[in-house]
Design a protein around this motif. Structure first.
Motif: not given
Length: 402
Positions: A301-308, A342-349, A384-386, A391-392
């Motif tokens: 839950s503390l991973s970048r994806a989960k926090l985003w 945002a298409t990627s975590y980079e875009d989100f930041k 570069g991920w989103n 999603v499992d």
């Protein structure tokens, strides 16, 4: 805060007045954050302790790929970080996380460098800085360590006002003509260094890392002959790769998106507090999942994806943020749209806002702090991920079949 509840501040940047509207939430004024470390932060703050632990305090000679000949002249240009504990003679510079000599080189910074940066960027992350204003008490108030893990010289050089951060003393972001510690905004706020007596640490934590001097001579026990070896050899300890995460449950009276999904049907009480989140992490993934084949289920839950993803869900929540919805989202829902599109975590930041954008102000503060920290090499290329990673894949395939 103004009578209408807004947190608008008009600082002077040169001769142009700009209006900054900070996020609507803030940490309660009577709350302070302290961090306890069992040993000195790796990197610059622990160099003196590393030297003292060696039989020979001569800096290790390391053959670098960029310079085949062993030399004390180490290139501090971008992308060439110092090895974790090598080159004791070079102090006040950025180092990478310590690792085995045969490990692949990374750009992951040492704990000393990350803590030094936090004295400017605060404890807010990219996600929380969109919701919480950078008030004085959102910074780390103190670092607590065993007394024999503190080198006052090393800590002052690494974190103090007279050390490598001295060029940031009195600076503020955005620029404020009259420096005021109580004004909302980013600034250099050094934390206290607090010690715990060694006897207390030994009593509370018997499995601490063994010290350099292991053996201690003691008097013979009752009934024991003087000829018996009286040297006490302490139990050996090994570092572990298991960590635990626990947070108290939300105090909100209604269901909230901030309640984490632990995958458990029941939540235990810890320290007489109801549990909101608990996880056991092994090698970066939740216990019961494989590191070789990471999945959304194994993400902490503390991973970048989960926090985003959590930030996105909070901004969508009507129950949690009904009172502050207009302040956070605005009439056009600009913040939610920027996160959704945002298409990627980079875009989100990334921020494309003007000088009044709180996220841009935070990035400018971090940029200036990294210039002061000699040898800071950007750690990029892994953004570069989103949110599709949450999603499992197996669930996605089964839904496709249906």
């Amino acid at each position: 805060m103004f009578p209408d509840g807004s947190r608008e501040w008009i600082p002077m940047t040169g001769i142009v007045a700009v209006k900054v509207k900070w996020p609507p939430f803030e940490i309660q004024p009577d709350v302070k954050f302290y961090m306890y470390c069992t040993c000195a932060p790796c990197g610059d703050a622990s160099m003196e302790l590393c030297m003292a632990a060696q039989e020979d305090a001569t800096p290790w000679e390391v053959t670098r790929h960029t310079d085949p000949s062993p030399t004390d002249q180490v290139d501090l240009q971008e992308g060439n970080l110092l090895d974790g504990r090598a080159h004791f003679s070079l102090l006040g510079v950025v180092r990478r996380k310590p690792a085995r000599m045969d490990a692949e080189s990374t750009r992951s910074k040492s704990c000393s460098d990350k803590l030094a940066l936090r004295q400017v960027s605060s404890l807010l992350s990219c996600e929380t800085s969109r919701l919480v204003a950078p008030t004085e008490n959102v910074y780390l108030a103190g670092l607590v360590l065993p007394e024999d893990e503190i080198s006052r010289v090393g800590f002052e050089r690494s974190f103090g006002e007279n050390g490598r951060m001295r060029d940031l003393v009195g600076r503020s972001w955005p620029m404020n003509k009259e420096y005021d510690e109580s004004v909302t905004g980013y600034r250099f706020r050094p934390f206290e260094i607090l010690s715990v007596p060694a006897e207390e640490v030994e009593a509370l934590w018997p499995f601490a890392k063994p010290k350099a001097v292991q053996n201690r001579s003691v008097l013979p026990r009752e009934g024991q002959s003087d000829s018996t070896d009286s040297t006490v050899v302490p139990k050996k300890s090994k570092p572990g790769n298991v960590s635990s995460i626990w947070t108290a449950a939300s105090s909100l009276p209604h269901p909230c998106v901030m309640t984490m999904d632990t995958g458990s049907k029941t939540l235990p009480n810890l320290g007489r507090s109801k549990t909101g989140l608990y996880e056991t992490i092994i090698n970066g993934v939740k216990q019961g999942n494989r590191l070789a084949t990471p999945t959304a289920r194994g993400a902490s839950s503390l991973s970048r994806a989960k926090l985003w993803g959590l930030l996105r869900n909070i901004l969508r929540s009507k129950e949690c943020l009904r009172e502050f919805e207009s302040q956070i989202l605005g009439e056009d829902n600009d913040l939610l749209r920027s996160i959704k599109d945002a298409t990627s975590y980079e875009d989100f930041k990334r921020t494309e806002g003007d000088v009044t954008d709180p996220l841009r102000i935070r990035q400018e503060a971090m940029r200036d702090a990294k210039k002061v920290l000699k040898g800071w090499a950007p750690n990029t290329g892994d953004e570069g991920w989103n949110l599709d990673v949450l999603v499992d894949s197996k669930k996605r395939k089964s839904e496709g079949i249906q």
